[in-house]
Design a protein around this motif. Sequence first.
Motif, mmCIF file in Angstrom:
data_model
loop_
_atom_site.group_PDB
_atom_site.id
_atom_site.type_symbol
_atom_site.label_atom_id
_atom_site.label_comp_id
_atom_site.label_asym_id
_atom_site.label_seq_id
_atom_site.Cartn_x
_atom_site.Cartn_y
_atom_site.Cartn_z
ATOM 1 N N UNK A 7 0.860 -1.187 0.000
ATOM 2 C CA UNK A 7 0.000 0.000 0.000
ATOM 3 C C UNK A 7 0.894 1.235 0.000
ATOM 4 N N UNK A 8 0.359 2.335 -0.491
ATOM 5 C CA UNK A 8 1.186 3.549 -0.508
ATOM 6 C C UNK A 8 1.575 3.987 0.898
ATOM 7 N N UNK A 9 2.639 4.746 0.948
ATOM 8 C CA UNK A 9 3.110 5.273 2.227
ATOM 9 C C UNK A 9 2.063 6.197 2.828
ATOM 10 N N UNK A 10 2.047 6.365 4.127
ATOM 11 C CA UNK A 10 1.099 7.292 4.742
ATOM 12 C C UNK A 10 1.309 8.712 4.211
ATOM 13 N N UNK A 11 0.193 9.412 3.999
ATOM 14 C CA UNK A 11 0.260 10.786 3.511
ATOM 15 C C UNK A 11 -1.083 11.242 2.979
ATOM 16 N N UNK A 12 -1.101 12.421 2.412
ATOM 17 C CA UNK A 12 -2.322 12.990 1.844
ATOM 18 C C UNK A 12 -2.413 12.613 0.380
ATOM 19 N N UNK A 22 -6.434 11.778 4.135
ATOM 20 C CA UNK A 22 -5.277 11.181 4.779
ATOM 21 C C UNK A 22 -5.332 9.664 4.650
ATOM 22 N N UNK A 23 -4.210 9.061 4.258
ATOM 23 C CA UNK A 23 -4.048 7.599 4.221
ATOM 24 C C UNK A 23 -2.978 7.247 5.231
ATOM 25 N N UNK A 24 -3.331 6.426 6.219
ATOM 26 C CA UNK A 24 -2.358 6.108 7.267
ATOM 27 C C UNK A 24 -1.584 4.824 7.002
ATOM 28 N N UNK A 25 -1.796 4.235 5.837
ATOM 29 C CA UNK A 25 -1.110 3.006 5.485
ATOM 30 C C UNK A 25 -2.029 1.810 5.553
ATOM 31 N N UNK A 28 -8.305 4.893 5.348
ATOM 32 C CA UNK A 28 -8.443 6.310 5.047
ATOM 33 C C UNK A 28 -8.854 7.060 6.293
ATOM 34 N N UNK A 29 -8.335 8.267 6.427
ATOM 35 C CA UNK A 29 -8.632 9.100 7.586
ATOM 36 C C UNK A 29 -9.433 10.330 7.191
ATOM 37 N N UNK A 30 -9.212 11.419 7.907
ATOM 38 C CA UNK A 30 -10.012 12.626 7.678
ATOM 39 C C UNK A 30 -9.703 13.280 6.330
ATOM 40 N N UNK A 31 -10.676 14.057 5.884
ATOM 41 C CA UNK A 31 -10.528 14.830 4.649
ATOM 42 C C UNK A 31 -9.937 16.188 5.025
ATOM 43 N N UNK A 32 -8.998 16.646 4.233
ATOM 44 C CA UNK A 32 -8.345 17.927 4.507
ATOM 45 C C UNK A 32 -9.324 19.071 4.250
ATOM 46 N N UNK A 33 -9.248 20.120 5.047
ATOM 47 C CA UNK A 33 -10.106 21.282 4.782
ATOM 48 C C UNK A 33 -9.724 21.921 3.455
#
Length: 122
Positions: A7-12, A22-25, A28-33
């Motif tokens: 999987x891709x590295x953690x990041x936006x 946000x992908x933590x590895x 999926x996490x929160x959506x950026x404002x």
Amino acid sequence: MTVEPRSPRPGWYPNNYGQTQWWDGAKWGPIAPATPQVYGPIVKTTSVGTAYLLWFLLGGVAAHRLYLRRHGSAVAIVLIYWTGVIVTSAGVGWCLMLAAVAAIWLIVDLFLIPGMARDTAS
């Protein structure tokens, strides 16, 4: 033995809706404002007072027209005025008319400066 795709590295990363998320590895996490976007050039205003001051102090080199972004007519005034002055000082009297034309143009500019400043600002 099967190799699992990494999987891709953690990041936006952009999601399917064009948002950055946000992908933590693992999930999926929160959506950026949303970031505000500024479009178009920065509008610079011109001052009528500054244009009049340049007209008064440096009218012979058409500094007020350069300040108001009227470069073509500024060059024309300088060429007409200084050609008339130089040729007249060389002894050709009728060329004084060129300097007179430029001087009249500068006097007319007294009345045109406010409109030129308004046009430049918009």
